[in-house]
Structure formats: C-alpha cells, structure tokens
Design a protein around this motif. Sequence first.
Motif, PDB file in Angstrom:
ATOM      1  N   UNK A  79      11.439  15.842  -3.911  1.00 55.14           N
ATOM      2  CA  UNK A  79      12.141  16.279  -5.119  1.00 55.14           C
ATOM      3  C   UNK A  79      11.820  17.743  -5.429  1.00 55.14           C
ATOM      4  N   UNK A  80      10.564  18.104  -5.333  1.00 53.66           N
ATOM      5  CA  UNK A  80      10.151  19.459  -5.709  1.00 53.66           C
ATOM      6  C   UNK A  80      10.635  20.513  -4.711  1.00 53.66           C
ATOM      7  N   UNK A  81      10.638  20.191  -3.447  1.00 49.82           N
ATOM      8  CA  UNK A  81      11.085  21.179  -2.482  1.00 49.82           C
ATOM      9  C   UNK A  81      12.552  21.511  -2.673  1.00 49.82           C
ATOM     10  N   UNK A  82      13.298  20.525  -3.180  1.00 49.07           N
ATOM     11  CA  UNK A  82      14.713  20.762  -3.474  1.00 49.07           C
ATOM     12  C   UNK A  82      14.922  21.699  -4.646  1.00 49.07           C
ATOM     13  N   UNK A 131       0.819  -1.212   0.000  1.00 47.07           N
ATOM     14  CA  UNK A 131       0.000   0.000   0.000  1.00 47.07           C
ATOM     15  C   UNK A 131       0.851   1.260   0.000  1.00 47.07           C
ATOM     16  N   UNK A 132       1.862   1.305   0.835  1.00 50.51           N
ATOM     17  CA  UNK A 132       2.690   2.510   0.910  1.00 50.51           C
ATOM     18  C   UNK A 132       3.468   2.734  -0.379  1.00 50.51           C
ATOM     19  N   UNK A 143       4.101   9.931  -3.303  1.00 53.39           N
ATOM     20  CA  UNK A 143       3.715  11.274  -2.868  1.00 53.39           C
ATOM     21  C   UNK A 143       4.862  11.949  -2.105  1.00 53.39           C
ATOM     22  N   UNK A 144       5.436  11.228  -1.139  1.00 54.20           N
ATOM     23  CA  UNK A 144       6.528  11.783  -0.357  1.00 54.20           C
ATOM     24  C   UNK A 144       7.764  12.058  -1.221  1.00 54.20           C
TER      25      UNK A 144
END
Length: 364
Positions: A358-361, A344-345, A352-353
């Motif tokens: 990646x984007x915050x970087x 599931x994860x 999602x995580x």
Amino acid sequence: MDRRKFVKTAGAGVAASAAIAAPAIAQSQPKISWRLTSSYPKSLDTLFGISTQLAKRVAEATDGNFQIQVFSAGEIVPALNALDSVQNGTVECSHTLSSFYIGKDPAFAFETTLPFGMNMRQQNAWLYAGGGLELCRNFMKTYNCYTIPSGNTGAQMGGWYRKEIKSLEDLKGLKMRIAGLGGTIMARLGVIPQQLAGGDIYPALERGTLDAVEFSGPFDDEKLGFQRVAKYYYYPGFWEGCANVSFIVNLDKWNGLPASYRAILEAACAEANTLCMAKYDNGNPDALVRLIQSGAELRGFPQDVMRAAFKEAQEVYADFAAKNPNFKTFYDSWLPYWKKEQLWFRIAELPFDAFNAQMVGQMR
C-alpha cells in the motif's frame, strides 16, 4: 641414532602412510558419471539452470570425480517422461515436477504443490520440518526413486488468454494448457485442460489449438513469447502458489553412492532451491513491466472464478482422500499443516506485506 639411518627410516614410514592413505581417499572419491534429463528447454535459464548449477557444484565439491551431464527436454527422453526414465534406469536422475505424473497417482501432486496450497516458504517448512519429505520419499520408493527438493518458482501467474475472462461463464469450453491438479479443478469449471511440455506450448497457442496457457511467471513467460499471441495476462495462478522442482534419482543409484556424495547432492539441491527462487524474485518484476509495456493487459481473476475454484478444489481433495490411500496419507499430514501456516502468515507476514504494498503505491 645415525642421521642418515633416521632419514631413511622416517622416509620409509611416510611412504608407507601414503600408500595406506591413497587407496582410502580414492575409494571415498570414486569417479562417477551420471546423466540428468530435465523437463525444461535450455531457453529457461531458471528451471533448466538449476540442473547446470547442480552439476557444476557437485563436480567442484568432488574435485571433478562426480560428473553429471545435463540434457534438456527431448534430448534423451520427452519432457514428461523424466520420471519413467529414472525409474527404469535409462538415466540416473532428473529435474522435473512430480505433479506432471498425477495420471499415475494423484498423490504425486503433494511434492510440487496443490491448488490453493502453500507458498514457497510454507511448502519448504512442510517438506523439511513438517514430515512432508519423509512421506514423499516413502511414496517414491514404490517407483524405485529417491527425491530431493531442488528449486521453486514461487507464486505463479494465472496465464495468458486470447479473450477476457469476465465471469465464471467465460471459462466454459476454453482449451487451456494447464498441468497437475490445476487441470482437474479447471475441468470442473468447464475448461478443457491439456498438458504440454514447455517447449510445445507456444506453437499450440499460435496455431489456435489452445485458447489459453499457463506456465510460470513473467520471467519465464516472456522468454516463451506468449504475449505475442494472447494479450490478456491473469493473476493469481491459484493452482500453483509455488511449484517445488524435484531432483529425482534412481533409488539403486542413490543407494550405491558413497555417503559423502549423497551429502554433496543434498547440499547442492538445497543451494539450487534457494538460487532458483532468488532468480525468479529478481527477474519477475522487471519482466512484468516489460510485458505490460509491450502490450500485455494485466487482469485479476473475477471473484466468482476464485471462489468456485476453491470450492471445487476442496471437493476434489476430499474425494481423492476417500478413494486413494496414498492421497489420504499425504492429505492427513498436509491439511492441518496448511491450516496452521495460514494462521501464522495471517498474523505476521500478510499484514506486513500488504502495508508495504500500500505504501509503495503512495510514494513518488
């Protein structure tokens, strides 16, 4: 009816009702005083803090009738003797990791976590909804104890090292403070594991008795000062993807409580579990930045270390399950649940995580 006669009769009825009700209330809210021994020093306001939080909430919910006096590690009994002190009735309850007691039976590890095991949410799902807690309580009965989940660290760091770990070979002969089955796994990789209580770790590292230590994550590690004597800070702590802290109660004392007090304790532990994780998630990011700014060098474990450790872990579990009926009972429940949670994860949580990370970087 004469007015004065009515008032007199009614007053007598109220007084009689009060006389009947007062003893019932008193019986349902008896005055009880317990002692709680923690496996943690007062300097750790997270892991020691769950004890003071729980005591405060229980007192508030019972109008001060149920008091729990909290003691830090060593004030009554040593940190790693908490379970024994509850079992034999020296104290009524404790906050500790059940994995500290794998020397008695490796099955104690399951309530805390297993190396390469579940994260905090998955562990809670197994305990609360997947039958895990029932297994833990049945097991704890044999030690005259009752257990309730009451805190969690989330995923931990891989610890502090005096030298860089560039390959599996660099672990050979390393003297390391590491608790639980993580020590068993690391020993198979050539590490010399030692189990020390939180307050004893820094002096051993400073004196050179230890080459490396693991404890928790940045928020706690910063308080314990490891960065002052070992500069390499590794991740991830694959032996503790989470660490469930147990509120362990002497079984006779638990059974002797009114039902309302037992319900209050269960609720207070659930609250402590949530607040503990929130405090870590709030404090770890800032503490990590401060540690790096003070000179800590962040490193990821080499892949050969991770893969070798995973392989050894699976062999250890299979071996314990073949030889230890208690371990097998837990493992038969835990292993399929672990596999289900990974499925599931992998579909929802991890992508999602990973995308957010990646984007915050890339953001300015």
